[in-house]
Design an enzyme around this catalytic site. Structure first.
Site, mmCIF file in Angstrom:
data_model
loop_
_atom_site.group_PDB
_atom_site.id
_atom_site.type_symbol
_atom_site.label_atom_id
_atom_site.label_comp_id
_atom_site.label_asym_id
_atom_site.label_seq_id
_atom_site.Cartn_x
_atom_site.Cartn_y
_atom_site.Cartn_z
ATOM 1 N N ALA A 1 0.548 -8.974 -4.644
ATOM 2 C CA ALA A 1 -0.687 -9.657 -4.230
ATOM 3 C C ALA A 1 -0.451 -10.735 -3.180
ATOM 4 O O ALA A 1 -1.252 -10.898 -2.261
ATOM 5 C CB ALA A 1 -1.362 -10.276 -5.452
ATOM 6 N N HIS A 2 0.665 -11.472 -3.294
ATOM 7 C CA HIS A 2 0.783 -12.687 -2.477
ATOM 8 C C HIS A 2 1.088 -12.412 -1.006
ATOM 9 O O HIS A 2 1.100 -13.331 -0.195
ATOM 10 C CB HIS A 2 1.807 -13.659 -3.085
ATOM 11 N N ALA B 1 6.671 -7.595 -6.684
ATOM 12 C CA ALA B 1 7.328 -6.452 -6.039
ATOM 13 C C ALA B 1 8.781 -6.297 -6.464
ATOM 14 O O ALA B 1 9.297 -5.191 -6.538
ATOM 15 C CB ALA B 1 7.249 -6.606 -4.525
ATOM 16 N N THR B 2 9.460 -7.401 -6.767
ATOM 17 C CA THR B 2 10.857 -7.289 -7.205
ATOM 18 C C THR B 2 10.923 -6.469 -8.487
ATOM 19 O O THR B 2 11.760 -5.567 -8.625
ATOM 20 C CB THR B 2 11.481 -8.694 -7.406
ATOM 21 N N CYS C 1 15.352 -14.966 3.921
ATOM 22 C CA CYS C 1 15.398 -14.529 2.513
ATOM 23 C C CYS C 1 16.713 -14.851 1.802
ATOM 24 O O CYS C 1 16.787 -14.936 0.597
ATOM 25 C CB CYS C 1 15.123 -13.040 2.416
ATOM 26 N N THR D 1 1.572 -8.819 -22.250
ATOM 27 C CA THR D 1 0.156 -9.165 -22.101
ATOM 28 C C THR D 1 -0.184 -9.299 -20.620
ATOM 29 O O THR D 1 0.538 -9.966 -19.869
ATOM 30 C CB THR D 1 -0.133 -10.504 -22.815
ATOM 31 N N ASN E 1 10.409 -6.526 6.225
ATOM 32 C CA ASN E 1 9.914 -7.892 6.083
ATOM 33 C C ASN E 1 10.412 -8.840 7.171
ATOM 34 O O ASN E 1 9.747 -9.809 7.492
ATOM 35 C CB ASN E 1 10.298 -8.458 4.704
ATOM 36 N N GLN F 1 4.932 -5.177 2.621
ATOM 37 C CA GLN F 1 4.465 -5.755 3.884
ATOM 38 C C GLN F 1 3.325 -4.946 4.505
ATOM 39 O O GLN F 1 2.628 -5.434 5.388
ATOM 40 C CB GLN F 1 5.626 -5.834 4.893
#
Length: 406
Positions: free
Chosen positions: A204-205, A75-76, A330, A244, A155, A183
């Site tokens: 994804a995480h 996301a960053t 954070c 890739t 978040n 989120q």
């Protein structure tokens, strides 16, 4: 049923990868290990098929088309690509961006970088619940505004923004609208068409997928959004992001999005139930505890609670068996209270005493009950040691005391 320690209640920070997701990923490390850009043999075709399947699964989670999904490292990078990519591509049209004071650091720091590069950025203040209004954005717009970037859900405090209202306004004004929906996707309904979103970052995480893979939705029509790439190379991902593709991670991201989309109606109810059990369990037994963020317009699994007369770090030391984050998470390298809580008008003492609980798919009622008991016991113990708490209990107005300085 005995509770297995430690308990993980930091699901806004990251989530455990769902075993079903790992199962989908495994073959792409060993048997189907081809490069998805290798178009002239079966190994490449199998990899490409996995990537395109995942694109469609991600698109289905946000009401988009697979052709509108660009893969990134997370996301960053997605947020960087959205802001810098729009700024560079549309700078002839204007140089003004609008965002909010409570965005994730990667949006705020990217905005600061754009300011150094000659762009003008308006950082809108939020109300005491952490929300901005479409009217605020309307008032901040100029004929030079090219992008509005407002996160879908925060978040730290879980507050959700009036995204559909903002999208509608941006459509009326012909301004592009980006949302950091990290989120939100997989937890609450997200629909880029209905909400007028032109660019959307997700990863994804945060939805039980692997770390190291994210995506940026880039609208293809009405309007067609164009971006200047921030990574140059072989022109992968419609020329917007060369490199890739990590096929195993992408296959896992797609599976995670699909599982979350199908489970959402039941899962959000379940997670909300756990959160309310936790919140009620704590607040019914401990006076002077406060929820930060919006009471209802918030993520189902987020509870951010301040415990007056208790130091957050001290409380976390006392509840080592439960993984949570404090109000200065954070940016935990700094002892500053959270800038998000400050933006809500929360005082430094309360901000330092806040704990974020992030409940998720794999949490249980037993874990919540164990946590409530532990928190209540620990807060009472810490308050007993606090002279300030004793004074407050005796009716002393602490704000009226003139503390002697050195």
């Amino acid at each position: 049923m005995s509770v297995k320690l430690p308990i993980y209640l930091d699901n806004n920070s990251t989530t455990r990868t769902d075993p079903r997701v790992v199962e989908v990923m495994l073959p792409y490390f060993t048997e189907k290990f081809g490069n998805s850009a290798s178009r002239n043999h079966p190994f490449g075709w199998a990899a490409e098929e996995a990537v395109e399947t995942a694109r469609d699964q991600l698109a289905a989670a946000i009401g988009a088309s697979g052709k509108e999904i660009i893969f990134t490292s997370g996301a960053t990078e997605s947020n960087n690509l959205a802001l810098k990519g729009v700024a560079a591509m549309y700078k002839k049209k204007g140089n003004h961006l609008i965002t909010t004071a409570t965005e994730h650091k990667c949006v705020l720091d990217t905005s600061k970088r754009l300011e150094r590069d000659g762009f003008s950025v308006t950082y809108l203040p939020v109300d005491k619940f952490g929300r901005v209004s479409a009217d605020q954005i309307r008032d901040a717009m100029t004929d030079k505004t090219i992008l509005v970037s407002v996160m879908f859900a925060n978040n730290e405090i879980g507050t959700m923004q009036p995204v559909a209202d903002i999208g509608k306004l941006c459509k009326e004004k012909g301004v592009l609208f980006h949302t950091d929906a990290v989120q939100a996707v997989g937890k609450v309904p997200v629909d880029v068409e209905a909400m007028g979103i032109d660019l959307l970052s997700f990863t994804a995480h945060k939805m039980y997928g692997p770390k190291g893979i994210g995506a940026l939705y880039v609208r293809k029509k009405n309007p067609r959004v164009r971006l200047e790439p921030i990574i140059d190379g072989g022109g992968h991902e419609r020329g917007m992001r060369s490199g890739t593709l990590p096929v195993p991670l992408i296959a896992g991201f797609g599976a995670a999005a699909e599982i979350s989309r199908l489970a959402m109606p039941e899962e959000s109810k379940y997670v909300y139930g756990l959160r309310e059990r936790l919140r009620d369990g704590i607040m019914s037994q401990l006076p002077e505890t406060y929820v930060n963020g919006h009471p209802t317009e918030r993520l189902p699994g987020n509870a951010n609670i301040s415990f007056a007369y208790v130091e957050g770090e001290g409380l976390m030391m006392g509840i080592k068996d439960v993984a949570v984050s404090s109000g200065s998470a954070c940016t935990s390298a700094s002892l500053e209270p959270s800038y998000v809580l400050r933006a809500l008008g929360v005082g430094d003492e309360l901000a330092h005493s806040s704990i974020r609980f992030g409940l998720g798919r794999f949490n249980t009622v037993e874990e919540v009950d164990f946590t409530v008991d532990l928190i209540v016991r620990e807060v009472r113990r810490l308050r007993e040691m606090s002279p300030l708490y004793e004074m407050a209990q005796d009716g002393v107005d602490l704000k009226s005391i003139a503390w002697s300085g050195h």
